[in-house]
Scaffold this active site. Sequence first.
Site, PDB file in Angstrom:
ATOM      1  N   HIS A   1       0.823  -1.201   0.000  1.00 19.05           N
ATOM      2  CA  HIS A   1       0.000   0.000   0.000  1.00 19.05           C
ATOM      3  C   HIS A   1       0.862   1.258   0.000  1.00 19.05           C
ATOM      4  O   HIS A   1       0.519   2.260  -0.638  1.00 19.05           O
ATOM      5  CB  HIS A   1      -0.933  -0.003   1.214  1.00 19.05           C
ATOM      6  CG  HIS A   1      -1.975   1.070   1.210  1.00 19.05           C
ATOM      7  ND1 HIS A   1      -1.868   2.221   1.970  1.00 19.05           N
ATOM      8  CD2 HIS A   1      -3.145   1.179   0.533  1.00 19.05           C
ATOM      9  CE1 HIS A   1      -2.932   2.975   1.771  1.00 19.05           C
ATOM     10  NE2 HIS A   1      -3.721   2.382   0.900  1.00 19.05           N
ATOM     11  N   CYS A   2       1.994   1.204   0.684  1.00 18.11           N
ATOM     12  CA  CYS A   2       2.868   2.376   0.817  1.00 18.11           C
ATOM     13  C   CYS A   2       3.515   2.776  -0.503  1.00 18.11           C
ATOM     14  O   CYS A   2       3.852   3.954  -0.687  1.00 18.11           O
ATOM     15  CB  CYS A   2       3.963   2.101   1.840  1.00 18.11           C
ATOM     16  SG  CYS A   2       3.385   1.582   3.466  1.00 18.11           S
TER      17      CYS A   2
END
Length: 368
Positions: A353-354
């Site tokens: 996600h990052c």
Amino acid sequence: MTQLIQIKGDHPLAGPPANGLFSIPVRTPQSDGLTMPAEWETHDACWMVWPCSEECFKGVLPEAKQTYAQVARAIADFEKVFMLVNPGQKKEAQNLCGSAVTLVDATCFDSWARDSGPTFVRDDKGKVAGIDWVFNGWGHHPLTGPCDETMATQILRRLAMRRYVAPFILEGGSIHVDGQGTLITTEQCLLDPKRNAGFTKADFENLFRTYLGIEKVLWLANGLEGDETTGHVDILATFARPGLILINSCTDPGDANFAVTEDAKKRLTDAVDASGNAIEIREIPQPERQDWKGERMDLSYINFYMPNGAVIMSAFNDPADDQAKQMIQDIFPDRTVIQIPNKPLFAGGGGIHCITQQQPAGTALPPF
């Protein structure tokens, strides 16, 4: 149309030193009728940044590049992927990513598109714009050199898309939204004095209403142990749909994350969303502890990306890998769930996600 936005006198955008609160007139997403869609809504593209920081990846940069490329190729099976890359690394990125990923020349110093890239907002006619938050290297990290504070500008210029400059510090990994007016975050991150010193919860709630269309903020206390961002919520908890939050579940009372997740569950059990509905909690098991260079990695299955029709999530060669994948598949029965070995990213301080940022479907609003 502009709105008066209050900022603190010691904020980086305040100009000459000043004390207390004062108001500045700015054009905002709220004044133009834009809000932040949920991540599971249809995307036009995913944005990523090719890894280039030896300091960040602590001896695993080659492995991190392989993982970035694997994630990008997996996402490209479901939606368009743009990868920002320094021109000198373009050949390397192309060889690893293949032709399905579109490379974009850029000036990059790190590789966390979620945090330094824009957050996209959209109106009810499908017009899309981007928010450029102030980025200062996660607050607690001393800036010994340049960072990616221009990343959002570079992306929005490439898209010829309207750019709203937010008068406060924020990273995209510190928030999740349900697309219906509810946002979840942590006090540890947002109230960090090295980010927005003196800001209160009420200040943020007003700013989230103005910039993201948020009517209800769900405040958790702290993030997971080992999180270099100091409390990003996207390692701890995420919306799966309105009213349903997935949370990293630590069951070992001797683990520092046990108190973190128990407190988060208690807060969410007593909470309602912007529509007044109770929150359902689904617990996803926490992987076993693993360290890198003497420091704990904040491993979590919660930190996944949802391209059109899929979920791209982590595997850690952990006994819980298969269980976590099946749980995510049960929660998203209409999506293809793909697990990618992911320890090199967490050695650098983040997860899938990052390193991704979704661009929602729609037509770009032109720049001001």
